[in-house]
Design a protein around this motif. Sequence first.
Motif, PDB file in Angstrom:
ATOM      1  N   ARG A  98       0.826  -1.200   0.000  1.00 56.63           N
ATOM      2  CA  ARG A  98       0.000   0.000   0.000  1.00 56.63           C
ATOM      3  C   ARG A  98       0.866   1.257   0.000  1.00 56.63           C
ATOM      4  O   ARG A  98       0.594   2.210  -0.739  1.00 56.63           O
ATOM      5  CB  ARG A  98      -0.931   0.006   1.211  1.00 56.63           C
ATOM      6  CG  ARG A  98      -1.758   1.289   1.328  1.00 56.63           C
ATOM      7  CD  ARG A  98      -2.907   1.141   2.285  1.00 56.63           C
ATOM      8  NE  ARG A  98      -2.498   0.974   3.674  1.00 56.63           N
ATOM      9  CZ  ARG A  98      -2.190   1.984   4.492  1.00 56.63           C
ATOM     10  NH1 ARG A  98      -2.211   3.229   4.043  1.00 56.63           N
ATOM     11  NH2 ARG A  98      -1.855   1.746   5.743  1.00 56.63           N
ATOM     12  N   HIS A 101       2.255   1.797  -3.429  1.00 54.21           N
ATOM     13  CA  HIS A 101       1.182   2.258  -4.308  1.00 54.21           C
ATOM     14  C   HIS A 101       0.866   3.731  -4.051  1.00 54.21           C
ATOM     15  O   HIS A 101       0.743   4.543  -4.982  1.00 54.21           O
ATOM     16  CB  HIS A 101      -0.056   1.386  -4.067  1.00 54.21           C
ATOM     17  CG  HIS A 101      -1.104   1.496  -5.125  1.00 54.21           C
ATOM     18  ND1 HIS A 101      -2.276   0.773  -5.083  1.00 54.21           N
ATOM     19  CD2 HIS A 101      -1.188   2.253  -6.239  1.00 54.21           C
ATOM     20  CE1 HIS A 101      -3.011   1.073  -6.131  1.00 54.21           C
ATOM     21  NE2 HIS A 101      -2.386   1.960  -6.845  1.00 54.21           N
ATOM     22  N   ARG A 105       1.309   7.272  -6.436  1.00 52.50           N
ATOM     23  CA  ARG A 105       0.237   8.225  -6.728  1.00 52.50           C
ATOM     24  C   ARG A 105       0.642   9.651  -6.322  1.00 52.50           C
ATOM     25  O   ARG A 105       0.269  10.627  -6.979  1.00 52.50           O
ATOM     26  CB  ARG A 105      -1.045   7.769  -6.033  1.00 52.50           C
ATOM     27  CG  ARG A 105      -1.592   6.468  -6.631  1.00 52.50           C
ATOM     28  CD  ARG A 105      -2.630   5.814  -5.747  1.00 52.50           C
ATOM     29  NE  ARG A 105      -3.884   6.531  -5.752  1.00 52.50           N
ATOM     30  CZ  ARG A 105      -4.907   6.267  -6.558  1.00 52.50           C
ATOM     31  NH1 ARG A 105      -4.807   5.303  -7.455  1.00 52.50           N
ATOM     32  NH2 ARG A 105      -6.033   6.950  -6.476  1.00 52.50           N
ATOM     33  N   GLY A 280      -2.810  -1.018  -9.208  1.00 48.78           N
ATOM     34  CA  GLY A 280      -3.028  -1.902  -8.061  1.00 48.78           C
ATOM     35  C   GLY A 280      -4.455  -1.802  -7.584  1.00 48.78           C
ATOM     36  O   GLY A 280      -5.270  -1.049  -8.139  1.00 48.78           O
ATOM     37  N   THR A 308      -6.548  -5.868 -10.048  1.00 44.09           N
ATOM     38  CA  THR A 308      -5.211  -5.373 -10.365  1.00 44.09           C
ATOM     39  C   THR A 308      -4.806  -5.759 -11.781  1.00 44.09           C
ATOM     40  O   THR A 308      -4.319  -4.920 -12.562  1.00 44.09           O
ATOM     41  CB  THR A 308      -4.194  -5.904  -9.351  1.00 44.09           C
ATOM     42  OG1 THR A 308      -4.532  -5.406  -8.053  1.00 44.09           O
ATOM     43  CG2 THR A 308      -2.781  -5.486  -9.705  1.00 44.09           C
ATOM     44  N   HIS A 396      -3.885  -6.252  -0.694  1.00 43.89           N
ATOM     45  CA  HIS A 396      -3.432  -5.203  -1.602  1.00 43.89           C
ATOM     46  C   HIS A 396      -2.489  -5.830  -2.615  1.00 43.89           C
ATOM     47  O   HIS A 396      -1.569  -6.574  -2.248  1.00 43.89           O
ATOM     48  CB  HIS A 396      -2.717  -4.092  -0.833  1.00 43.89           C
ATOM     49  CG  HIS A 396      -2.783  -2.766  -1.514  1.00 43.89           C
ATOM     50  ND1 HIS A 396      -3.245  -1.620  -0.907  1.00 43.89           N
ATOM     51  CD2 HIS A 396      -2.461  -2.380  -2.789  1.00 43.89           C
ATOM     52  CE1 HIS A 396      -3.211  -0.601  -1.742  1.00 43.89           C
ATOM     53  NE2 HIS A 396      -2.728  -1.032  -2.899  1.00 43.89           N
ATOM     54  N   LEU A 398      -0.262  -5.048  -6.464  1.00 44.71           N
ATOM     55  CA  LEU A 398       0.345  -3.972  -7.243  1.00 44.71           C
ATOM     56  C   LEU A 398       1.216  -4.573  -8.337  1.00 44.71           C
ATOM     57  O   LEU A 398       1.957  -5.532  -8.089  1.00 44.71           O
ATOM     58  CB  LEU A 398       1.199  -3.096  -6.320  1.00 44.71           C
ATOM     59  CG  LEU A 398       1.848  -1.845  -6.899  1.00 44.71           C
ATOM     60  CD1 LEU A 398       0.795  -0.827  -7.317  1.00 44.71           C
ATOM     61  CD2 LEU A 398       2.787  -1.221  -5.869  1.00 44.71           C
ATOM     62  N   MET A 412      -8.168   3.240  -5.323  1.00 43.00           N
ATOM     63  CA  MET A 412      -7.476   1.979  -5.048  1.00 43.00           C
ATOM     64  C   MET A 412      -8.464   0.863  -4.727  1.00 43.00           C
ATOM     65  O   MET A 412      -8.270  -0.293  -5.078  1.00 43.00           O
ATOM     66  CB  MET A 412      -6.531   2.147  -3.863  1.00 43.00           C
ATOM     67  CG  MET A 412      -5.284   2.936  -4.114  1.00 43.00           C
ATOM     68  SD  MET A 412      -4.254   2.856  -2.616  1.00 43.00           S
ATOM     69  CE  MET A 412      -2.940   3.969  -3.096  1.00 43.00           C
TER      70      MET A 412
END
Length: 507
Positions: A98, A101, A105, A280, A308, A396, A398, A412
């Motif tokens: 996370r 990710h 961003r 992700g 994803t 999570h 990615l 997300m």
Amino acid sequence: MTDPARIPVIVGIGEVADRPDTPGRGPIGPEPAALMAEALARADADAGGGWLPRLGSLDVVNAVSWPYADLPARVADLIGHRPARLAYGPVGGETPVRFLHEAARRIARGEVGVAALCSGEAEYGAGAARRAGLSPERDAIPPWTAPDPAWTNPRVRDYLHPQALRHGLSQPVFVYPLYETALQAAWGQTPRQGRDESAALWSAMSRVAAQNPHGWLRRSFTAEEIATPSPGNRPIAWPYLKLMVANPVVNQGAALIVTSLALARAAGLPDRRTVPIGPGAAAAEPRDWLARDRFDHAPAQDAVLGGTLRRAGLAPADLAAIELYSCFPCVPKMARRRLGLPGDAVPTVAGGLTFFGAPLNGYMAHAACAMVRTLRAAPGAAGLLYGQGEFVTKHHALVLGGPARVPADEAMSVQDEADHRRGPVPPVVADASGRAALETHTVLFDREGAPQKGVVVLRRGLARLLARVPAADRATLGLLTDLDRSPVGLDGTLRMAADGLLEWEAA
């Protein structure tokens, strides 16, 4: 869009494995903050140097092995720079994914130019000090940061159902076996077949860990070693043995540095040294594991993995490398079925949480470092990171690598899809008598390998119940640990014990 100023890439990776056989090492070793700072320094050097003073954002993975008053501030002091954004994460094995990710961003939105994340745990050092009667804040060289007397362990389980707490099912090592047992039955496996699948998968992971210079148990194990109880491989919670569960007693740290492709190029880094961060997704199961519809699937995992790859425009066959979280075998076994991977696929680049080591919440930071090394050797290829936390709860995933591109402006979360996949949740009943059928179970063992008790999850009509199987009920425990017949669906009789907990006897 292909604006290089908005394309996030990983430029630096750093890892530390403070093993007890490290030359010149003292009896305790460095504290978690020092492991993090060293990993950041190594990541900076890997990226060519000069990046740490430019950090605008630093995420610190939650550390449990030492009670800090302000761990992020301590790390910042050690690296000599305090970023404008300095954040400390919650407990969860998915958090490094996370953080990576989220860092991507921030770069894409232009909020920061350089971001980093780091993790570090010294459970081995802290434990060695306790056993030797030493105080790391006094006896380590250099001394560890003074412990915070007001520190609260972040792994408190007060969000679990009271019945789970009363029956002792408040630790992951006792809950994941419930999934394993239910999944074996759903897949039509006998417990022996399920055990052998786990052992073969774990053996393959051990071979990867043996080749990883940052790993903890740096030797490979055969499937027979992993599947066979022994003094060094005692049963923990049926059907798992010690060599099938995560090993947190390690001293390890990891860090990654993220920036834009434009800044990486301006620093003179060739594109082959940078690894793009792709799409992700994230979702979660109800935090209380008893508030779930079934234990033979994980809707959030399905939604995250599917979402994803869909966002990345990839099929599993397009992936050059995969890291599926491996705290316990049921997690990657579910995930590889969801992805349609062949039975002999090896879903790790780092070596897995048993053999590489499980620095509590930080393993996926190491997996990300290993993925970067893999993708640098295969420019243009793509890999998948999938992390998971708590009790099959937080998920999570990615994509790393592939084409360098600006991330899509999308949420997300794929929580709506996960919730749509979930069925009705049976209410939990604490008081009942009569008959009830087995939904799933585990058996807990002492350190000598003797069964302490069984704990069964039962269904009676629309309701769900928890009950104990006493150690004295050898017949029922024998059915629960039969390698050649799944007990899921067995009927039995409930009775209330003197301590107010239900007990269950098969027949």
